[in-house]
Design a protein around this motif. Structure first.
Motif, mmCIF file in Angstrom:
data_model
loop_
_atom_site.group_PDB
_atom_site.id
_atom_site.type_symbol
_atom_site.label_atom_id
_atom_site.label_comp_id
_atom_site.label_asym_id
_atom_site.label_seq_id
_atom_site.Cartn_x
_atom_site.Cartn_y
_atom_site.Cartn_z
ATOM 1 N N GLN A 69 0.828 -1.063 0.031
ATOM 2 C CA GLN A 69 -0.069 -0.106 -0.047
ATOM 3 C C GLN A 69 0.912 1.318 0.068
ATOM 4 N N GLN A 71 3.815 1.565 -1.202
ATOM 5 C CA GLN A 71 4.407 1.604 -2.501
ATOM 6 C C GLN A 71 3.572 2.257 -3.495
ATOM 7 N N ALA A 72 2.143 1.709 -3.343
ATOM 8 C CA ALA A 72 1.166 2.326 -4.375
ATOM 9 C C ALA A 72 0.915 3.656 -4.060
ATOM 10 N N ASN A 73 0.848 4.210 -2.623
ATOM 11 C CA ASN A 73 0.739 5.641 -2.378
ATOM 12 C C ASN A 73 1.816 6.538 -2.820
ATOM 13 N N GLU A 74 3.232 5.795 -2.640
ATOM 14 C CA GLU A 74 4.341 6.664 -3.139
ATOM 15 C C GLU A 74 4.137 6.839 -4.703
ATOM 16 N N GLU A 75 3.714 5.929 -5.571
ATOM 17 C CA GLU A 75 3.714 6.100 -7.079
ATOM 18 C C GLU A 75 2.654 6.875 -7.177
ATOM 19 N N GLN A 76 1.313 6.971 -6.621
ATOM 20 C CA GLN A 76 0.055 7.927 -6.634
ATOM 21 C C GLN A 76 0.651 9.397 -6.534
ATOM 22 N N ARG A 77 1.552 9.494 -5.512
ATOM 23 C CA ARG A 77 1.822 10.811 -5.122
ATOM 24 C C ARG A 77 2.971 11.199 -6.069
ATOM 25 N N SER A 78 3.640 10.441 -6.663
ATOM 26 C CA SER A 78 4.695 11.029 -7.742
ATOM 27 C C SER A 78 3.941 11.228 -8.686
ATOM 28 N N SER A 79 2.895 10.381 -9.171
ATOM 29 C CA SER A 79 2.030 10.739 -10.375
ATOM 30 C C SER A 79 1.435 12.149 -10.268
ATOM 31 N N ILE A 80 0.863 12.374 -9.102
ATOM 32 C CA ILE A 80 0.298 13.649 -8.807
ATOM 33 C C ILE A 80 1.113 14.892 -8.929
ATOM 34 N N ASN A 83 1.800 15.280 -12.549
ATOM 35 C CA ASN A 83 0.637 16.167 -13.178
ATOM 36 C C ASN A 83 0.604 17.632 -12.601
#
Length: 410
Positions: A69, A71-80, A83
């Motif tokens: 979870q 790692q998924a949050n980090e990826e999401q944060r990086s994606s944000i 963006n």
């Protein structure tokens, strides 16, 4: 890549742990040094034996869940963040495009306004040379009118303002720059409006000044010239005053009519364009970038056009060009628009600058640029106008104040 290796090793370890746990009951009951078969509580024993391992496995699985979870949050944060960066870049591009669009629109309006100028049979940029000569002619007329007024004993038809007129005249005698500023303001006002123009505030604040300007105008508005023995007109080719030639200036059309009908729009457009560039608040558009836009604008301006801009800027009509931040050390941020971007850098060296010459008006700014390895003016020398009236300081040690020296000669 490192993340994949971690997951592979974690899977292998968990597989081994599960196999060991599954074999533990058999190993503990068949090969253990303790005999569990006679206790009668094999189930409880196995349960008690397996509980720590099951707890460890649960903890490991829980950690894995949290880790995945995370790692998924980090990826999401990086994606944000990516963006947001992209959105910011798009916003900057949009603001830059919008700035460029409006700049181009104002620039086109400015060029169209210049092309629409006319003076007698002259149109476009060539008009500025004619206008500048007319302004100098009006300045000489103002000098003449002022000398005439002094010689008549400060005469005027408004006795209620007698004390104010005397006080204002005393102010003009305090310093040569004060006198030249007044003559320049009077000349440009008459050149622009065709006659003196006063605001209500100015009339209330300094009625003596208003009376003097009116008297000067009344004198010069009655001057006539002769182009032949039988024809007399007001202001024209080869003007003379009392037999004195005004440097053989020509006036292909009658002066004192005022040029505001076309110059008012021109200066409004020019100031709007310059102020728009200066106030632009866009990332990546600093002073250097803004200076380049002003440089492009200056390249479109003739030398005479820059000279006319200078005189407009030191008049009440265009004082915003030179608005400075008071009580601050001289810097680019504290300068007015003209000095900050050297908008009159290409002033014509062959022109006789009357009143307060730009090299005197911008003396501090010129020194500032020299100290920073730059030149405020392109040319190093200018013609100096021979003033007809000036304040002469007493140097003989007497207690007398400054003396106003007046003359009028070709």
């Amino acid at each position: 890549m490192a993340k994949n290796k971690f997951l592979i090793w974690l899977t292998v370890i968990l597989t081994v742990v599960v196999i060991i746990i599954c074999w533990l009951p058999y190993l503990l009951t068949q090969y253990s040094i303790l005999d569990f078969t006679e206790t009668g509580q094999i189930g409880d024993t196995i349960g008690g034996t397996m509980s720590p391992f099951v707890g460890i496995l649960a903890a490991v699985l829980t950690f894995m869940a949290f880790w995945i979870q995370y790692q998924a949050n980090e990826e999401q944060r990086s994606s944000i963040m990516d963006n947001k960066t992209e959105i910011q870049k798009q916003q900057n591009r949009y603001e830059t495009d919008r700035f460029e669009s409006k700049w181009q629109m104002l620039f086109n309006i400015y060029k169209e306004t210049v092309e629409s100028l006319n003076y007698a049979n002259v149109t476009g940029k060539a008009v500025f040379k004619e206008l500048l000569e007319e302004l100098q002619l009006v300045y000489e007329l103002v000098e003449y009118g002022y000398v005439k007024w002094l010689r008549c004993g400060l005469c005027h038809d408004k006795p209620e303002y007698k004390d104010s007129v005397i006080a204002f005249q005393a102010t003009l005698m305090t310093d040569d720059n004060v006198l030249r500023s007044f003559l320049t303001e009077t000349a440009y006002t008459i050149f622009f409006y065709g006659k003196p123009y006063f605001s209500i505030e100015m009339t209330k604040k300094n009625p003596g000044k208003v009376v003097v300007m009116e008297q000067v105008y009344n004198i010069i508005s009655k001057i006539e010239y002769s182009i032949s023995e039988n024809v007399s007109k007001s202001f024209g080719v080869h003007m003379t005053i009392d037999g004195v030639a005004l440097y053989k200036y020509h006036a292909p059309q009658s002066v004192l009519n005022g040029e505001s009908y076309q110059l008012a729009q021109y200066f409004r457009v020019l100031f709007s364009l310059a102020n728009y560039i200066n106030q632009a608040d866009i990332n990546g558009l600093g002073y250097k970038e803004k200076y380049e836009y002003f440089k492009m604008l200056r390249c479109q301006m003739s030398d005479e056009e820059q000279a006319l801009l200078y005189y407009n800027s030191i008049s009440p009509m265009g004082i915003k060009w030179n608005q400075k931040k008071e009580n601050e050390l001289l810097s680019l941020d504290s300068m007015g628009l003209i000095a900050k971007y050297r908008l009159v850098k290409n002033l014509p060296p062959r022109f006789m600058f009357f009143g307060i010459p730009p090299m005197e008006y911008y003396a501090r700014e010129t020194k500032y640029y020299e100290e920073n390895g730059k030149r405020f003016f392109e040319h190093e020398s200018f013609y100096k106008y021979d003033a007809k009236v000036y304040v002469e300081k007493k140097t003989n040690g007497t207690k007398e104040g400054p003396q106003l020296v007046t003359h009028f000669k070709p």
